[in-house]
Structure formats: structure tokens, C-alpha cells
Scaffold this motif. Structure first.
Motif, mmCIF file in Angstrom:
data_model
loop_
_atom_site.group_PDB
_atom_site.id
_atom_site.type_symbol
_atom_site.label_atom_id
_atom_site.label_comp_id
_atom_site.label_asym_id
_atom_site.label_seq_id
_atom_site.Cartn_x
_atom_site.Cartn_y
_atom_site.Cartn_z
ATOM 1 N N ARG A 146 8.640 2.371 5.076
ATOM 2 C CA ARG A 146 7.971 1.081 4.864
ATOM 3 C C ARG A 146 7.072 1.217 3.646
ATOM 4 O O ARG A 146 6.235 2.125 3.581
ATOM 5 N N ALA A 147 7.258 0.327 2.707
ATOM 6 C CA ALA A 147 6.488 0.424 1.465
ATOM 7 C C ALA A 147 6.395 -0.946 0.825
ATOM 8 O O ALA A 147 6.959 -1.926 1.323
ATOM 9 N N GLY A 148 5.646 -1.010 -0.298
ATOM 10 C CA GLY A 148 5.575 -2.255 -1.036
ATOM 11 C C GLY A 148 4.230 -2.504 -1.677
ATOM 12 O O GLY A 148 3.297 -1.699 -1.600
ATOM 13 N N THR A 149 4.166 -3.638 -2.339
ATOM 14 C CA THR A 149 2.940 -4.135 -2.968
ATOM 15 C C THR A 149 2.608 -5.473 -2.342
ATOM 16 O O THR A 149 3.259 -5.903 -1.386
ATOM 17 N N GLU A 150 1.614 -6.147 -2.882
ATOM 18 C CA GLU A 150 1.262 -7.470 -2.365
ATOM 19 C C GLU A 150 2.395 -8.470 -2.565
ATOM 20 O O GLU A 150 2.526 -9.429 -1.819
ATOM 21 N N GLY A 186 0.818 -1.203 0.000
ATOM 22 C CA GLY A 186 0.000 0.000 0.000
ATOM 23 C C GLY A 186 0.850 1.251 0.000
ATOM 24 O O GLY A 186 2.035 1.238 -0.365
ATOM 25 N N LEU A 187 0.242 2.351 0.429
ATOM 26 C CA LEU A 187 0.909 3.647 0.422
ATOM 27 C C LEU A 187 2.128 3.624 1.345
ATOM 28 O O LEU A 187 2.063 3.108 2.458
ATOM 29 N N ALA A 188 3.237 4.158 0.867
ATOM 30 C CA ALA A 188 4.468 4.174 1.655
ATOM 31 C C ALA A 188 4.290 4.983 2.937
ATOM 32 O O ALA A 188 3.606 6.008 2.948
ATOM 33 N N THR A 189 4.925 4.504 4.003
ATOM 34 C CA THR A 189 4.914 5.202 5.283
ATOM 35 C C THR A 189 6.337 5.609 5.625
ATOM 36 O O THR A 189 7.244 4.777 5.619
ATOM 37 N N VAL A 190 6.513 6.873 5.936
ATOM 38 C CA VAL A 190 7.823 7.401 6.298
ATOM 39 C C VAL A 190 7.769 7.862 7.753
ATOM 40 O O VAL A 190 6.837 8.569 8.158
ATOM 41 N N SER A 191 8.754 7.439 8.548
ATOM 42 C CA SER A 191 8.788 7.826 9.961
ATOM 43 C C SER A 191 10.100 8.520 10.273
ATOM 44 O O SER A 191 11.159 8.142 9.762
ATOM 45 N N LEU A 192 10.014 9.533 11.097
ATOM 46 C CA LEU A 192 11.185 10.251 11.579
ATOM 47 C C LEU A 192 11.153 10.226 13.100
ATOM 48 O O LEU A 192 10.183 10.671 13.720
ATOM 49 N N ASN A 193 12.219 9.691 13.703
ATOM 50 C CA ASN A 193 12.309 9.598 15.160
ATOM 51 C C ASN A 193 13.618 10.241 15.594
ATOM 52 O O ASN A 193 14.695 9.850 15.136
ATOM 53 N N LYS A 233 7.803 -6.163 -0.677
ATOM 54 C CA LYS A 233 7.721 -5.338 0.534
ATOM 55 C C LYS A 233 9.126 -4.921 0.936
ATOM 56 O O LYS A 233 10.048 -5.744 0.962
ATOM 57 N N VAL A 234 9.267 -3.624 1.277
ATOM 58 C CA VAL A 234 10.579 -3.059 1.560
ATOM 59 C C VAL A 234 10.530 -2.241 2.848
ATOM 60 O O VAL A 234 9.575 -1.488 3.072
ATOM 61 N N TYR A 235 11.552 -2.420 3.674
ATOM 62 C CA TYR A 235 11.772 -1.535 4.817
ATOM 63 C C TYR A 235 13.203 -1.030 4.739
ATOM 64 O O TYR A 235 14.158 -1.804 4.563
ATOM 65 N N PHE A 236 13.350 0.284 4.873
ATOM 66 C CA PHE A 236 14.662 0.903 4.765
ATOM 67 C C PHE A 236 14.797 1.945 5.869
ATOM 68 O O PHE A 236 13.844 2.683 6.155
ATOM 69 N N SER A 237 15.956 1.995 6.499
ATOM 70 C CA SER A 237 16.152 2.998 7.547
ATOM 71 C C SER A 237 17.593 3.473 7.574
ATOM 72 O O SER A 237 18.529 2.742 7.204
ATOM 73 N N LEU A 238 17.757 4.714 8.010
ATOM 74 C CA LEU A 238 19.059 5.323 8.260
ATOM 75 C C LEU A 238 19.053 5.867 9.685
ATOM 76 O O LEU A 238 18.037 6.393 10.143
ATOM 77 N N ASP A 239 20.201 5.757 10.364
ATOM 78 C CA ASP A 239 20.251 6.203 11.757
ATOM 79 C C ASP A 239 21.613 6.814 12.046
ATOM 80 O O ASP A 239 22.652 6.323 11.578
ATOM 81 N N TYR A 240 21.579 7.882 12.823
ATOM 82 C CA TYR A 240 22.813 8.513 13.314
ATOM 83 C C TYR A 240 22.662 8.742 14.812
ATOM 84 O O TYR A 240 21.725 9.400 15.260
ATOM 85 N N LEU A 241 23.584 8.169 15.576
ATOM 86 C CA LEU A 241 23.600 8.321 17.032
ATOM 87 C C LEU A 241 24.924 8.940 17.435
ATOM 88 O O LEU A 241 25.987 8.463 17.036
ATOM 89 N N ASP A 242 24.852 9.989 18.231
ATOM 90 C CA ASP A 242 26.060 10.660 18.691
ATOM 91 C C ASP A 242 26.004 10.781 20.208
ATOM 92 O O ASP A 242 25.026 11.279 20.770
ATOM 93 N N GLU A 243 27.055 10.303 20.861
ATOM 94 C CA GLU A 243 27.151 10.372 22.319
ATOM 95 C C GLU A 243 28.434 11.073 22.728
ATOM 96 O O GLU A 243 29.508 10.789 22.178
#
Length: 987
Positions: A317-321, A232-239, A324-334
């Protein structure tokens, strides 16, 4: 004309027919409970590939054919619906939230099972619950929340890991850490994972649930399932979040006035001081001048700074029947609370699932993690003992390397330009691919290939006036390592139901190939500071070492899950492992397990019970093994030794201090588990209770040997241990209404660990503090009962002591103190019990989470309680209340210029104290923007929150009022409390 007329009529009739068979259907999809519109819902015409998804207003439009088409409506977090459109052209579809989807389906080894059918001891944690607590390690989010899982953090340094034990410590010399599986592949570090990438975490605790992993699961298993794509419709999340970290409860040191007084008292005892007029005799000229000029320093204030932690994660998160694809990028700084302590983590993840035709599905999961770290050499030992007299800079503004011209280099020396550097780069790649074949209903054949690639390098440079070198020539080191782990698995699963009987059979073949190599080089007195560790070719006294390690594990396993009428359940597992680490003839072992469960609530006599909603009793028993020792432990190796012939250096080799064992075999653990699961008042209250008993034998123990053997130690299969305990978890929905909800979760764990048998039937090994009947890590020492007082001088004299000396117990009352008869087990770092209390309140768009964690009954051997210099030369802890004629203290002995701390009789007894503590682990306040406010925008959801982690800690012992007891006694890299603000947005 007639032919043309006929063709025209026929064409019009055909078009009319098509028009009658094809029509447009429109509609809107909403939440059945809240009425809010749902964006990106997948709508597919059943039996075809024709479909669409809802727009930002939850609406859809579709051209369909057929007299009574059926629409398949699917959306993550909701129950799938099949809607018969009939002759309708306008539809209002309401989807019901699938509130129990994650809790009812539990991931187990090589498959899933409904929670109602689970026979083993498995705890499932939702990914959203893990992400509630902002942290660099997902395990910190579940500390105290999972019974039987003991999680502590022993350092507050940036990117420091956590310690984890599941149901106690079984092995004495071999490893006790759990097996970590990420998307089916063994992995070394959960710290690489961003909590927002995790769909669920399962902790497998008993032998029945871990047996499918054989020897690798002997210490428990943690299964991580990462998020998948959706159709279905792609979902984009920002955390994202940003936080400020501060030192939590660090022991202070004496200020200048207290330090001066201690020096005076130390000299008073020996008759060298009687009044301030004698200060000139007990302080050197530089110290005396600093006192007169009031030149005082607080090195702790100078060394500690506020740290920070920030994280930015983008997920798609996106895809068809079919794809299906999940892709993420992350940057953590301590950034730690010490300068030059920082860590940056960069992570990229890609999960892909693809259906191929009717029978095949393939996919891959990949993650790449890159670390750049600056590591600070611990300056706190110097900070806590150096004199607080003097200044940092001289009259010309130059940094003073040796304050007061003393022998200690300044604790701030490493912070000066080009004096110290310790840089680490780490790259870890996790790749897995699978092919799944489903030829007919019930049969699934799957092949997995997992690859875990690791590489790292660390370079250090320490200048002449650094803490490490302290006046010696500069030194640089460079080390690098590479490793790869390949995991190949093939398994087949067949499920079938025949009337009242349901069974699932699984067969598995696994190959684990593990290889690593490393190099370490060093050199001294390099020409240019700016080259750091990159110019080793220009150094003196160069040294190079390399090493290589390899081990393999081959396994075959089978499992049967059987259910009769859905209420009588059986799981039987058998696994055979072959390890290259063990001796010839002992490499293979078989590990069986079985579990049964009875769903009592499904019986007729409880069917309509108004109090008990669900009740299940279960029991499991199994044997697990461990080969968690270094490779080549069966072999005796040679090592190079210094040798000279006619005063000329020569090459010589001798046996390594540890000799090989050609009879080495598996360490094994027998575990039984009794469990109860119950739900009351229509599931308003749910509880699980487990009692377990684990007996480990043929321990892989590093045994000390007599010096006459010519070697120091050998690993043998000797000794036995036992762990037994109880675990309780209770969840209650206290208030549930439209605007306000209140839920409470309580966890409790109590484990009793003890050594049952030692080598040769001995009752103790005093050198290693191992005692039959006591935990593996026990404290064995004299028992301090106070300080000898003036009124007790006559009795003290019987023991050769005087007022102001440490008083210990005469355990056998023979009028003398000796190491053989008057030492005892003081305590252990294992807690009597631990647990957590979590309350979550929700009012409309607001949510509040408060979580308390307790660890009770542990003994702490604290460094700062032994940081006492009775001579008054080095600084001491503020908490130290020492005896003097005007202060009848029972805490610490009288200062004495002529006796050092290590020479003080029974000084080791001063560090023990009750380490029980209760901690406010986390408090989070969040606000979720109502969907009605966002329904005309492209934003699906917005949540802002603020979190305080470890803001408050209560300790039972007053001696720990300035110390964080979670770390167990050490002082380097202090623990921190973190205050964050965060944002979660979904588009």
C-alpha cells in the motif's frame, strides 16, 4: 560603489526576510493511547502540496513558510488532525485511534452511509475479522457469525466452494444464490479473493437495502470492498500460513471379521449356513483362501492421507495525496485427503486511484486469478462397498486390478500410473475502471465500466481398468468454455443539508451484457496412454458438441435518503429492470421499496439515559424480482435424435424435452422487515433484532407435463412460497482494561420456509417432494419405528412381514401399508435454528479466539445408513447394527442372502436421522510482538498464530458419531479439520 553598496544591502535584507519567513519544523507522531510511535504518517502543509511522512522512529522534518502554518496529519486507522504550528519549531503530535471508523461507515449499493443513518438490514464485517480464519474462501470465515446467512460446505475436496442462502430459499426451480459485487462489479466466485485483500464485506438482506440492485438483488447482496492505497510511506505486508488437513468424522466400514459374520448371517437366514464349517459353501475359492491366509485389507486406511493447505500473500500500500496504489500477489496451494486431489491458485491484484485536478478522480481495480487443478474421481463408493478380503499385489508384486477376480475394480486403480487423469485450468479476470466528477460540494457523478472474463478447460482420461471404465475401452474427453460479462453503470448523487433537513438523491443507469460459449469433445480407445486427453484425433467414436448463450439486462433506478434532525430517517428506492430472458411484453418490471427509521435515543427523553446509549427502530417494505433461469427458456428448441431409414442411419430432429413458454415473466418477492438496534451501558452491550416476512409469487417453476403432451416439462410462473424469521446479534465488551480484554459475540437465526401454493391449486407434488405448508426440500417417506421382534411375529404377519423386517407406521390404522396413505413428511434439511458464539480474549500481546457454531433441527438423509447389503456380498457400515435372533436390534433388518437392499421392504426409511450438531469451528492463539521491540527496525508489526479449524463436533444423534453432518448426507470427498500455523508481518 554606492550602487553596489545599495544592491548588497538590499540583497542581505531580502535574504533576512526569507530567513524570517522560512523555517524548519521537526517533531514526532505517537499514538495518543499507547504512546507508541507511528511510522509512515502523512503530514501536509494545509493549502499547499508541500508535505512529508514520519520515519521508522515516528519523526519528521519539514521546511515551511508563513507565520502560522497548519499541518494536516493523516494516518490510516486514526482521526485526522489539523495542527497549528504557530511559531513552534518542535512538535509532539498525538493521534487518536479511530476505533469506530469501519463500523460507523457502511458500504451500501452505489454509495456509503453512516451506520447511525442506516434504515435497511445490513451487516458489515471488517476485513481483519474475515482474515482471522485461514481458508480458501472468505465466506467460511463468517459462517454462523451473520444472522440470516446460512453457509455450509458440502465437500471437503480441494478448492470446493460453499453453499450460501440469505434468509431462506424462495425459489423452487430458479437460482437462490445472492448477488456478489466486488468493487462495484458483479462477480461469480468469492473463492478467488484472498481474505487479506478485503477491506470490508457488507451483506444486504432486506428489500430496502437490496432494491437498488433490482432483480439481481432478490436473493440478497454481498458487497466486497478491497483495500486501497494510502498516502505517505509505503507499507508492505506479508501474510502466510501452512496447515495440515485430516479427515473429519468419516463413517467406517466393517472389518474382515464383521464382514465374514454378516455373510454368515445372510446365509443362516436362508438355511445355507449353520457353523464355520459351512464357510466353504458360502465363500468362493478366492475368498475362502484369503480368509484362511488372513489376507485382509482396510481400504479406507489405504485411500486416505493427510492433506495440506498453504498460502503466501504479499501486499503493498503506497501513494501520495493524489495517487494511491494497492498491489498484491497471492499463491494458495491445497492438497486434499485423497491422492490426485489438489488445487493451486495464483492471484494478482492492482487497485489504483488518481486525483486529476480539482474536480476529477479516476481509478481502476484489477484482479487476475489462475487455477491449476487435479480432480480425483470419487473412489469412496467403491471403497465403502468392496470386500475387505484379499491383497493389493500378486506374488510378483503387480497391482491387482480386480481383487479376488471379482467384478469390482480396485478402489486404488486410478492411483496407478497413466490410468486416470482429470485436469482443469481456470483463468478469471476482473477489471473495473471509473471516472468521478465533483463539480461542487454535494454533487458526485460517476461512470463505472466492469469486465469479468472467464475461460476454463477440463481434460480427462480414463484407462480400461479405471473406476470409470471398469474394463471398457479407454476414453478421453476435452471441454472448454469462455465467458464475459460487461457491466456499464452511470450514476449521479447529490447531497444537501438545509437546516434540520438532510437528503441524498441517487440516480442510476445500468447495462449488463453476458455471453458464454463452450465446446465438448470425446473419443475412445486412443493409441497411447501418455497422450491423455491431448490426442483425441487418434481416437474412435469421436463426438463434438458446442453451445452459445447470451442474455442482457438494462436497468434504471433512483433512491432518496432523507433525514429530519438526524433522527427521523426515510429511504425510498425504485428500480426498473428489463431482461432478455423473459417473454415479449413481460421483459420489464418495476421494483419499489421504502424504509423508515426512528433514532429514539436522540429524543430528549433519552438524551441523558444512563442505561440506553443508543436506540433505533426501523421498518422496511419492498418488492424484488428474479429472472434467474436459463436463457432461451421462452423458446422451444430442436434436438438431434437417432433415426434409420431402410436400415441406414439418417438425420432426424425432434422437440427438446422442455417446451418454451411465450408468457414467461418475473418471479417476485414482497418483503417486510421490522428491526431494532440498541446499545447499553455506554455501548458495552450492543444488539440488533430483525423480524422479516418474505412472500414470493409467480415462481419460475419447472413444471412436469403429462407424457401425452410429447414433451416432459415447461417453466411457468406458478406457485408461491413464504419465508419468515427472526435474527438476533449481540456483542458485549465483558472486560476492558489496560492489559486484559474479553469480548463476546452471539448470533441467532430462525427461518420458517414453506410452500404456500402449487400449480393448479394442488396440495402436493409427490414426485418432486413438494408439499404445501412444508419447506421446499422435504423428505417424504415411510416412518420407520423399529424392527419387528420375535414377540410381535403374529402382528407382523398381518402386514405380510416377519421378525427381523423393517417396521413402519400404519398412519391410518387400516391394517395395511400403502404408499398413498402411509407416507409422511419425515423432516427437512432446513434447520430449526442456527447460530454462533464467539469469545475473544486479549492479554497484553496474546490473543485467543474461540468460535462455536450450531445448526439444530435439520434432518440428514445419510448415504452410509443406506450402505447396507443384507446379502453380505458388499461391505456395509460399522454403525449398522442388524437384527438376528440373538440380537433384538431395532436399527437394521436381518441379513438375507436372497434379498438385496433395494428389494428390502421400506429400505428407504433407514437413512433419516436428526442432523443437529454443535461444532468448535475455530480456535486461534496468537502473539503480537510488542512495538517497542521493533521500533529500531524496519519491521512495523509481527504476529504469529496457530489455528485449529473444525477440531471438534458434537452430534445429537448417536448414528452420526462418525459422520460430519454439515454436508447433509453425502460421502464423497470427506470433510476435513485443518491445523495451521501462520505469520503476519508488516514492513
Amino acid at each position: 560603489m554606492s550602487k553596489f553598496y545599495l544592491l548588497t544591502v538590499g540583497f542581505c535584507f531580502f535574504c533576512s526576510f526569507l530567513s524570517a519567513q522560512t523555517r524548519k519544523i521537526s517533531g514526532q507522531v505517537t499514538d495518543a493511547k499507547s504512546g507508541e510511535t507511528l511510522i509512515g504518517v502523512s503530514i501536509l502543509v494545509k493549502g499547499t502540496s508541500q508535505g512529508t511522512s514520519t520515519d521508522t522512529n515516528g519523526k519528521f522534518s519539514l521546511n515551511i513558510s508563513g507565520s502560522e502554518p497548519v499541518l494536516v496529519v493523516n494516518y490510516v486507522g486514526y482521526l485526522k488532525e489539523e495542527v497549528n504550528a504557530g511559531n513552534q519549531t518542535q512538535l509532539q503530535i498525538k493521534l487518536t485511534p479511530n476505533e469506530t471508523a469501519l463500523s460507523e461507515v457502511v458500504v451500501i449499493g452505489y454509495g456509503t452511509v453512516k451506520k447511525r443513518d442506516l434504515t435497511g438490514s445490513v451487516v458489515s464485517v471488517k476485513g481483519e475479522d474475515i482474515a482471522k480464519v485461514p481458508s480458501s474462501n472468505p465466506l467460511e470465515s463468517i459462517q454462523g457469525k451473520v444472522p440470516g446467512v446460512d453457509i455450509t460446505r458440502s465437500s471437503g475436496a480441494a478448492s470446493s466452494g460453499v453453499n450460501i442462502n440469505i434468509r431462506g430459499t424462495r425459489s423452487i426451480s430458479a437460482g437462490n444464490g445472492p448477488l456478489i459485487i466486488v468493487d462495484g462489479v458483479q462477480y461469480s466466485s468469492l473463492q478467488d479473493l484472498n481474505p487479506n485483500d478485503i477491506a470490508s464485506m457488507e451483506i444486504l438482506k432486506d428489500a430496502s437495502s437490496t432494491a437498488i440492485y433490482g432483480s439481481r438483488g432478490a436473493n440478497g447482496v454481498i458487497l466486497i470492498t478491497t483495500k486501497k492505497g494510502i498516502s505517505g510511506l509505503a507499507t508492505v505486508s506479508l501474510n502466510t500460513y501452512y496447515g495440515v488437513s485430516k479427515v473429519s468424522r468419516y463413517p467406517s466400514v466393517m472389518n474382515a471379521e464383521q464382514y465374514i459374520e454378516q455373510r454368515r448371517q445372510a446365509n443362516r437366514t436362508t438355511g445355507n449356513w449353520s457353523s464355520p464349517a459351512d464357510d466353504v459353501k458360502i465363500f468362493n475359492s478366492a475368498e475362502y483362501s484369503a480368509i484362511q491366509n488372513k489376507e485382509f485389507l482396510n481400504y479406507q486406511d489405504l485411500i486416505f492421507h493427510d492433506g495440506s493447505q498453504q498460502d503466501y500473500q504479499l501486499g503493498v500500500r503506497a501513494g501520495t495525496e493524489k495517487t494511491k496504489v494497492y498491489f498484491s500477489l497471492d499463491y494458495l496451494d491445497e492438497k486434499g485427503v485423497l491422492k490426485m486431489d489438489k488445487s493451486s491458485r495464483y492471484t494478482a491484484r492492482l487497485n489504483l486511484d488518481q486525483s486529476i485536478g480539482k474536480y476529477f478522480t479516476t481509478g481502476m481495480q484489477g484482479q487476475f486469478t489462475h487455477y491449476e487443478q487435479d480432480n480425483r474421481r470419487d473412489p469412496l463408493n467403491q471403497v465403502n462397498k468392496i470386500s475387505p478380503l484379499g491383497t493389493l499385489y500378486d506374488n510378483e508384486g503387480k497391482f491387482i486390478a480386480y481383487p479376488l477376480a471379482g467384478t469390482f475394480v480396485s478402489p486404488l486403480a486410478d492411483e496407478q500410473p497413466n490410468v486416470y487423469s482429470n485436469q482443469t485450468i481456470i483463468n478469471r479476470t476482473l477489471l473495473s475502471a471509473y471516472m468521478e466528477f465533483k463539480p461542487f460540494k454535494g454533487l458526485v457523478a460517476r461512470s463505472n465500466l466492469g469486465v469479468n472474463l472467464n475461460s476454463d478447460r477440463t481434460g480427462t482420461y480414463a484407462d480400461r481398468f479405471s473406476l470409470d471404465r471398469n474394463g471398457s475401452v479407454p476414453k478421453a474427453t476435452y471441454s472448454a468454455s469462455n465467458g464475459h460479462l460487461i457491466n456499464i453503470e452511470n450514476y449521479i448523487t447529490y447531497s444537501k443539508e438545509i437546516k434540520d433537513h438532510a437528503f441524498t438523491v441517487t440516480g442510476i443507469n445500468s447495462l449488463l451484457y453476458n455471453r458464454s460459449d463452450n465446446i465438448a469433445a470425446s473419443g475412445e480407445n486412443q493409441l497411447l496412454k501418455s497422450q491423455l486427453f491431448y490426442g483425441l484425433g487418434n481416437t474412435q467414436n469421436q463426438a463434438v458438441n458446442t453451445a452459445y448463450t447470451m442474455n442482457n439486462l438494462i436497468s434504471f433506478a433512483g433512491r432518496l435518503n432523507y433525514a429530519y434532525k438526524g433522527k427521523y430517517l426515510l429511504t425510498a428506492t425504485g428500480r426498473t429492470d428489463g431482461s432478455s430472458k423473459l417473454a415479449e411484453g413481460n421483459k420489464w418490471a418495476f421494483f419499489p421499496s421504502a424504509a423508515v427509521a426512528w433514532r429514539v435515543s436522540d429524543e430528549q427523553f433519552l438524551k441523558d439515559n444512563k442505561i440506553i446509549s443508543d436506540l433505533k427502530l426501523k421498518y422496511s417494505y419492498g418488492i424484488a424480482g428474479s429472472d434467474n433461469i436459463n436463457s432461451y427458456s421462452t423458446q422451444s428448441s430442436l434436438s438431434r435424435i437417432g433415426f434409420a431409414y431402410d436400415d441406414a442411419p439418417s438425420l432426424a430432429y425432434g422437440y427438446s424435452p422442455r417446451v418454451g413458454n411465450l408468457a414467461l415473466t418475473w418471479e417476485k418477492t414482497k418483503t417486510s422487515d421490522f428491526g431494532l438496534e440498541i446499545a447499553l451501558f455506554k455501548n458495552r452491550i450492543t444488539a440488533t433484532v430483525d423480524y422479516y416476512d418474505s412472500k414470493t409469487y409467480d415462481l419460475l417453476l419447472n413444471r412436469s407435463l403429462p407424457p401425452t403432451d410429447g414433451v416432459i416439462s415447461v417453466i411457468q410462473n406458478i406457485a408461491k412460497t413464504r419465508n419468515k424469521g427472526i435474527e438476533v446479534y449481540i456483542s458485549s465488551k465483558n472486560i476492558v482494561n489496560k492489559d486484559f480484554q474479553w469480548t463476546t459475540n452471539v448470533s441467532f437465526s430462525r427461518n420458517r420456509e414453506k410452500i404456500v401454493e402449487l400449480a393448479g391449486g394442488a396440495q402436493s407434488d409427490v414426485l418432486n417432494s413438494w408439499f404445501v405448508g412444508s419447506p421446499i426440500q422435504s423428505f417424504y417417506d415411510y416412518e420407520k419405528i423399529g424392527i419387528w421382534q420375535t414377540a410381535d411375529a403374529a402382528e407382523a404377519a398381518k402386514y405380510g412381514q416377519k421378525a427381523g423386517d423393517i417396521r413402519v407406521s400404519d398412519l391410518n390404522n387400516d391394517g395395511k401399508i400403502d404408499a398413498t396413505n402411509d407416507r409422511k413428511i419425515i423432516g427437512t434439511n432446513r434447520p430449526d435454528w442456527s447460530g454462533g458464539l464467539e469469545n475473544t480474549f486479549t492479554y497484553k500481546s496474546w490473543d485467543l479466539n474461540i468460535y462455536l457454531f450450531a445448526r439444530m433441527g435439520q434432518t440428514v438423509y445419510a448415504e452410509f445408513l443406506r450402505r447396507y447389503d443384507p446379502q453380505g456380498i458388499n461391505n456395509s457400515s460399522t454403525i449398522i447394527n442388524y437384527w438376528k435372533p440373538e440380537n433384538a436390534s431395532n436399527d437394521f433388518p436381518r441379513p438375507n442372502k436372497n434379498i438385496s437392499f433395494n428389494s428390502t421392504l421400506y429400505s428407504t426409511s433407514l437413512g433419516y436421522t436428526d442432523g443437529s450438531f454443535i461444532r468448535l469451528r475455530n480456535i486461534t492463539l496468537g502473539y503480537t510482538v510488542p512495538k517497542s521491540t521493533l521500533e529500531k527496525s524496519f519491521i512495523k508489526s509481527v504476529r504469529v498464530y496457530a489455528t485449529a479449524r473444525n477440531p471438534f463436533t458434537y452430534t445429537k444423534s448417536s448414528l452420526l458419531k462418525e459422520y460430519d453432518p454439515e454436508r447433509g448426507g453425502s460421502e464423497g470427498a470427506p470433510m476435513t479439520k485443518l491445523y495451521t500455523v501462520g505469520l503476519n508481518v508488516t514492513f
